[in-house]
Motif scaffolding. Structure first.
Motif, short mmCIF file in Angstrom:
data_model
loop_
_atom_site.label_atom_id
_atom_site.label_comp_id
_atom_site.label_asym_id
_atom_site.label_seq_id
_atom_site.Cartn_x
_atom_site.Cartn_y
_atom_site.Cartn_z
N ARG A 91 -12.79 34.36 58.32
CA ARG A 91 -12.97 33.08 58.37
C ARG A 91 -11.18 32.68 57.75
NH1 ARG A 91 -16.90 29.30 54.63
NH2 ARG A 91 -15.93 27.67 55.43
N LYS A 92 -11.21 31.75 59.71
CA LYS A 92 -9.66 31.34 59.31
C LYS A 92 -9.75 30.27 59.07
CE LYS A 92 -9.21 34.15 62.72
NZ LYS A 92 -8.44 35.95 62.54
N ILE A 93 -8.63 29.97 58.19
CA ILE A 93 -8.18 28.94 57.24
C ILE A 93 -8.07 27.77 58.57
CG2 ILE A 93 -6.74 27.95 55.33
CD1 ILE A 93 -8.61 30.14 54.30
N GLN A 94 -8.70 26.24 58.17
CA GLN A 94 -9.05 25.69 59.01
C GLN A 94 -7.84 24.43 58.30
OE1 GLN A 94 -12.57 24.09 58.95
NE2 GLN A 94 -13.86 26.24 60.03
N GLY A 95 -7.11 23.67 59.18
CA GLY A 95 -6.08 22.89 59.82
C GLY A 95 -4.67 23.00 57.90
N ASP A 96 -4.99 22.15 57.47
CA ASP A 96 -3.85 22.00 56.99
C ASP A 96 -4.45 22.64 55.21
OD1 ASP A 96 -5.02 20.03 55.58
OD2 ASP A 96 -2.94 18.62 55.95
N ARG A 97 -5.83 23.10 55.34
CA ARG A 97 -5.87 23.49 54.09
C ARG A 97 -5.50 25.11 53.28
NH1 ARG A 97 -11.36 21.24 53.29
NH2 ARG A 97 -11.71 22.05 52.11
N SER A 98 -5.10 24.46 51.86
CA SER A 98 -4.21 25.38 51.27
C SER A 98 -5.43 26.62 50.42
CB SER A 98 -3.79 25.13 49.86
OG SER A 98 -5.00 24.06 48.73
N ASN A 99 -4.89 27.66 50.35
CA ASN A 99 -5.28 28.19 49.80
C ASN A 99 -4.98 29.92 48.98
OD1 ASN A 99 -4.14 31.14 51.07
ND2 ASN A 99 -4.45 28.71 52.91
N GLY A 100 -5.40 30.08 48.47
CA GLY A 100 -5.38 31.13 47.02
C GLY A 100 -5.13 32.66 47.71
N PHE A 101 -4.21 33.32 47.13
CA PHE A 101 -4.01 34.76 47.52
C PHE A 101 -3.20 34.91 46.18
CE2 PHE A 101 -1.29 38.26 49.81
CZ PHE A 101 -2.49 38.92 49.68
N THR A 102 -4.68 36.24 45.35
CA THR A 102 -3.78 37.66 44.60
C THR A 102 -4.63 38.60 44.62
OG1 THR A 102 -4.28 37.15 42.05
CG2 THR A 102 -6.46 36.66 43.42
N ALA A 103 -4.13 39.44 43.70
CA ALA A 103 -4.62 40.89 43.67
C ALA A 103 -5.29 40.91 42.19
CB ALA A 103 -3.83 41.88 43.95
N LEU A 104 -6.77 41.92 42.87
CA LEU A 104 -7.55 42.07 41.42
C LEU A 104 -8.12 43.42 41.72
CD1 LEU A 104 -9.52 38.42 40.77
CD2 LEU A 104 -7.15 39.23 39.49
N ASP A 105 -7.99 44.45 40.47
CA ASP A 105 -8.98 44.89 40.99
C ASP A 105 -8.14 45.92 42.25
OD1 ASP A 105 -9.91 45.84 37.94
OD2 ASP A 105 -11.55 44.23 38.36
N GLY A 106 -7.14 45.79 42.48
CA GLY A 106 -6.92 46.88 43.80
C GLY A 106 -6.90 46.48 45.00
N GLU A 107 -7.88 45.14 45.26
CA GLU A 107 -8.02 44.24 46.27
C GLU A 107 -8.09 42.70 46.32
OE1 GLU A 107 -13.09 45.36 46.23
OE2 GLU A 107 -12.48 44.01 44.84
N LEU A 108 -7.66 42.69 47.26
CA LEU A 108 -6.87 40.99 48.06
C LEU A 108 -7.87 40.25 47.96
CD1 LEU A 108 -4.16 42.10 50.57
CD2 LEU A 108 -4.26 42.10 47.96
N HIS A 109 -7.69 38.81 47.01
CA HIS A 109 -8.45 37.87 47.25
C HIS A 109 -7.96 36.66 47.99
CE1 HIS A 109 -10.37 40.38 44.33
NE2 HIS A 109 -11.22 39.73 44.74
N VAL A 110 -8.51 36.78 48.56
CA VAL A 110 -8.02 34.67 49.37
C VAL A 110 -9.00 33.71 49.46
CG1 VAL A 110 -7.17 34.29 51.70
CG2 VAL A 110 -7.06 36.09 51.50
N MET A 111 -8.47 32.88 48.28
CA MET A 111 -9.98 31.59 47.53
C MET A 111 -8.81 30.50 48.67
SD MET A 111 -8.93 33.21 44.49
CE MET A 111 -10.31 32.02 43.07
#
Length: 423
Positions: A349-369
């Motif tokens: 799911r693409k990030i639309q426009g200039d909306r911000s997103n968070g990026f972190t690693a938890l339990d060996g998985e990449l989370h994009v919020m």
């Protein structure tokens, strides 16, 4: 002969048994016979039962009794969770100044949020930003940042902070710690993993820039480290090869402290508009030799403007850690052999426009919020802002999706400070 079921390696079982024997001296209120945690069970077994419960449920269970509140807030219980390998990884989120707004702890397994108490505030300082948070043991640390001081002149000039506070997650209490030797904001920071139990936090670079000011501010190259047990800071003779702020830091193993990206000197466009010169390279500090080595530019001129969001996924069973970067709607993996960023996977799911997103690693998985553009799946009658989480597993090359609601209102991930902690 009946076959024994092994939950842990023999060495770990031995350590756990020793810990249980010591539980009578670790009971928060002194003599464990005064209050039984669970009627009919010795307190050492009751502690073990509580250690196997998910941490997200602790706050709901504390009102059960005084004995439960004391047990669930004891450091011994969290040490027991580590020895029995019942720890869980959580995400700590600070949307803004932690002394004025509420932070939160997120459990990705149950999609539960726990609000954090506000950090102690200063009567004259306000609007802290560009601070860094890190975890060590069962505590969260908030370090440095840029703030405004009502006593300074001129009032609109931000100042770098050297203050350090720690939040103990067992009892949710804040404590001031020894300040850094240098005030700094937007700096590289990482907790050094150590097999001998000695936990240290390393910081490098930084400046004084505030988020409200797009340019300007000081830059430094000083490096120092913090002994968590001794509550003491130590300066390192070897500074960064270049002064840089806005950089990111992490450890690969116990010996190498990596610093990537950031900006250094400022230049002007048409002799009027100041802009930052972002670094395409980095530096690695070898702690055994105490020397820095340079990382060559990681992309060609014009390929990208600056370094994206960086996370490190720890390896399993002796595997080397992996470095990942989120840039717009694409995840990249860093190839140390070629010193380049290779495309790992685009976001479903693409990030639309200039909306911000968070990026972190938890339990060996990449989370994009990111905040959801629609809330058809979550009712507007519920409190909180809908969040959409895209979870990528680097080994399995698979995606899954989570939906939750932020308990702290709107989150602008461009300015939000996050870190993971294992409890």
């Amino acid at each position: 002969m009946e076959k024994k079921t092994e939950f842990l390696p023999a060495e770990a079982e031995k350590k756990a048994a020793i810990s249980l024997k010591a539980s009578s001296t670790a009971w928060p209120d002194g003599d464990p016979s005064l209050d039984l945690i669970i009627p009919g069970l010795p307190n050492d077994l009751a502690f073990l039962c509580l250690a196997f419960l998910p941490f997200s449920h602790y706050n709901r269970l504390k009102p059960t009794s005084k004995a439960w509140r004391s047990a669930l807030s004891s450091k011994f219980l969290f040490d027991l969770r580590r020895e029995w390998r019942r720890t869980e990884e959580f995400l700590c989120v600070f949307p803004s100044d932690p002394s004025l707004s509420t932070g939160a702890l997120f459990d990705p397994r149950f999609l539960l949020w726990s609000l954090l108490p506000p950090m102690p505030c200063h009567p004259h300082r306000f609007d802290l930003s560009n601070f860094v948070c890190a975890s060590a043991g069962s505590s969260l640390f908030v370090l440095g940042g840029s703030f405004f001081d009502a006593r300074s002149y001129p009032l609109g000039v931000p100042l770098p902070s050297s203050a350090v506070f720690s939040l103990s997650l067992p009892d949710f209490s804040w404590q001031p710690r020894s300040p850094m030797l240098n005030g700094r904001a937007g700096f590289a920071c990482a907790t050094r993993p150590s097999a001998d139990g000695r936990t240290c936090i390393f910081v490098a670079g930084g400046g004084s820039r505030h988020l409200e000011l797009g340019v300007g501010g000081l830059r430094i190259g000083a490096v120092e480290w913090y002994d968590v047990e001794k509550d003491e800071w130590f300066a390192m003779d070897e500074q960064l090869p270049d002064v840089r702020a806005g950089c990111v830091g992490f450890f690969l193993g116990e010996d190498e402290f990596w610093v990537m990206g950031g900006y250094g000197d400022c230049r002007t466009v048409s002799g009027v508009f100041p802009v930052d010169d972002y670094y395409r390279d980095g530096a690695v500090l070898g702690l055994k030799r105490g020397q820095w080595r340079s990382i060559e530019p990681m992309w060609e001129e014009g390929e990208r403007w600056r370094l994206g969001s960086i996370v490190v996924v720890e390896g399993e069973c002796g595997e080397a850690p992996e470095i990942f970067m989120l840039e717009e709607s694409t995840i990249f993996r860093f190839d140390k052999a070629s010193n380049k960023w290779d495309i790992e996977s685009p976001l479903p799911r693409k990030i639309q426009g200039d909306r911000s997103n968070g990026f972190t690693a938890l339990d060996g998985e990449l989370h994009v919020m990111s905040e959801m553009t629609t809330d058809l799946d979550l009712s507007r009658t519920q409190k909180g802002v809908p969040l959409f989480i895209q979870v990528y597993h680097p080994k399995k090359k698979t995606w899954k999706f989570l939906r939750t609601k932020s308990p702290v209102g709107n989150i602008d991930f461009r300015y939000t400070v996050m870190c993971s902690i294992r409890l």
